[in-house]
Design a protein around this motif. Structure first.
Motif, mmCIF file in Angstrom:
data_model
loop_
_atom_site.group_PDB
_atom_site.id
_atom_site.type_symbol
_atom_site.label_atom_id
_atom_site.label_comp_id
_atom_site.label_asym_id
_atom_site.label_seq_id
_atom_site.Cartn_x
_atom_site.Cartn_y
_atom_site.Cartn_z
ATOM 1 N N ARG A 1 0.818 -1.212 0.000
ATOM 2 C CA ARG A 1 0.000 0.000 0.000
ATOM 3 C C ARG A 1 0.852 1.262 0.000
ATOM 4 N NH1 ARG A 1 -5.606 -0.343 3.094
ATOM 5 N NH2 ARG A 1 -6.026 1.070 1.363
ATOM 6 N N HIS A 2 2.174 1.101 -0.005
ATOM 7 C CA HIS A 2 3.052 2.251 -0.223
ATOM 8 C C HIS A 2 2.816 2.835 -1.613
ATOM 9 C CE1 HIS A 2 6.644 4.715 0.368
ATOM 10 N NE2 HIS A 2 7.065 4.339 -0.836
ATOM 11 N N VAL B 1 0.041 3.048 -5.086
ATOM 12 C CA VAL B 1 -1.389 3.143 -5.358
ATOM 13 C C VAL B 1 -1.654 2.567 -6.742
ATOM 14 C CG1 VAL B 1 -3.345 4.723 -5.609
ATOM 15 C CG2 VAL B 1 -1.573 5.188 -3.905
ATOM 16 N N PRO C 1 -3.208 -6.230 -0.468
ATOM 17 C CA PRO C 1 -2.598 -5.992 0.844
ATOM 18 C C PRO C 1 -2.558 -7.233 1.727
ATOM 19 C CG PRO C 1 -4.200 -4.275 0.300
ATOM 20 C CD PRO C 1 -4.380 -5.367 -0.697
ATOM 21 N N ASN D 1 0.439 -9.107 0.281
ATOM 22 C CA ASN D 1 1.577 -8.258 -0.088
ATOM 23 C C ASN D 1 2.041 -8.547 -1.510
ATOM 24 O OD1 ASN D 1 2.159 -6.261 1.754
ATOM 25 N ND2 ASN D 1 3.403 -7.577 3.047
ATOM 26 N N TYR E 1 2.264 4.504 3.800
ATOM 27 C CA TYR E 1 0.913 4.215 4.269
ATOM 28 C C TYR E 1 0.963 3.722 5.713
ATOM 29 C CZ TYR E 1 -3.681 2.062 4.696
ATOM 30 O OH TYR E 1 -4.932 1.716 5.124
ATOM 31 N N GLU F 1 -5.699 -5.920 7.640
ATOM 32 C CA GLU F 1 -5.386 -6.020 6.210
ATOM 33 C C GLU F 1 -5.702 -7.391 5.644
ATOM 34 O OE1 GLU F 1 -1.379 -4.854 5.557
ATOM 35 O OE2 GLU F 1 -1.783 -2.708 5.841
#
Length: 322
Positions: free
Chosen positions: A172-173, A175, A255, A258, A294, A302
């Motif tokens: 989520r770092h 987008v 998420p 990952n 994030y 998550e």
């Protein structure tokens, strides 16, 4: 310079002993030996107050959301290449996809201008046993107070994008819908000829070519200049070098696992590490990016979040083409 300092110290010692040996009307107060030697032999006695360096206070870095500016530069992350596949979007268009796994990224070291002369973050990825690391590497991780990591990478950042040691980074770092630059080590292909390495056409396949069909051709001139110029494209080692693919589109992120789906190919084979950062040429909108990264809410789970897909719009591109 050392001779001048020694000469000044000797003269100062001489004056002190002369003053002690002179008789005085009032009985002088004798100084303890350790006080005298501390005053005479300390480095402070050789410099005035202006030459004493005062250390600035330690920088306090907090893991809090901030506002990103057009000049801000975020850190990147480390991912593992899982392979390639193909997906069809909601309009039926086929997308070549590379799947990347962000394996437990954390900040393992913070470098600042006051100490190292640069603002950067060292990111660690994966896990490794102590027996598989050297003693200096184990000492580095223990000094920072972070778990042992399999891969380290340093990313230059701006001052407002610093993160404290131990901060976790995930998919989520980034987008979905933004562009990233992906760097990695390309596949090594060994010693190859000029046709495969540089795409040369080669020599004729039939007439006029005797055992030289895949030859690179001439490599220079005659007596003048009498040498082969540097940089001439010739057979040699191919692949196994660091390469960067720019403007890679992020199609989807998951998420819970990952995982990240990006369009197109990235350097390296399956299982290799790749390094992702915000695109330089196709800069994303600063309002849509989490800055400096994030931060999940306290009550956010998550594992229950489904995959996030890029917005493809409400207009069918095939209908517009017709």
């Amino acid at each position: 310079m050392a001779a001048l300092s020694t000469r000044g110290l000797v003269s100062r010692l001489h004056q002190q002993f002369l003053s002690l040996s002179r008789p005085s009307a009032a009985a002088p107060t004798s100084l303890p030996f350790h006080s005298l030697t501390r005053r005479l032999f300390s480095s402070d006695a050789l410099m005035d107050g202006s030459q004493i360096l005062h250390k600035p206070p330690a920088r306090i870095i907090q893991a809090t959301p901030a506002i990103m500016t057009p000049n801000s530069k975020r850190t990147g992350i480390i991912a593992v290449k899982c392979g390639m596949t193909a997906l069809w979007d909601k309009w039926g268009a086929r997308l070549p996809i590379t799947i990347l796994w962000v394996d437990d990224n954390i900040v393992s070291q913070v470098k600042t201008v006051e100490k190292e002369g640069i603002f950067s973050l060292q990111i660690g990825c994966g896990h490794k046993k102590p027996k598989h690391l050297t003693k200096p590497e184990v000492g580095h991780f223990r000094a920072q107070g972070v778990p042992l990591k399999r891969k380290l990478k340093e990313f230059p950042v701006t001052e407002d994008a610093l993160l404290p040691v131990g901060t976790s980074l995930g998919v989520r770092h980034f987008v979905p819908g933004q562009y990233v630059d992906v760097s990695g080590t390309s596949r090594g292909k060994g010693f190859q000829g000029a046709m495969k390495r540089w795409g040369f056409k080669g020599m004729p396949a039939s007439h006029g070519a005797s055992l030289s069909h895949r030859s690179p051709g001439s490599t220079g001139q005659r007596d003048a200049p009498g040498k082969v110029f540097k940089g001439k494209k010739m057979p040699g080692r191919m692949g196994g070098k660091t390469r960067t693919v720019k403007n890679v589109w992020v199609y989807k992120i998951d998420p819970a696992r990952n995982l990240m789906w990006v369009r197109g190919q990235v350097p390296g084979a399956k299982g290799n590490f790749v390094f992702l950062k915000d695109s330089v040429y196709k800069k994303p909108d600063v309002s849509m990016l989490p800055f400096p990264t994030y931060f999940a809410a306290e009550d956010e789970d998550e594992t229950n979040i489904g995959p996030l897909v890029a917005d493809l719009g409400e207009v069918d591109p095939f209908m517009v083409a017709d």
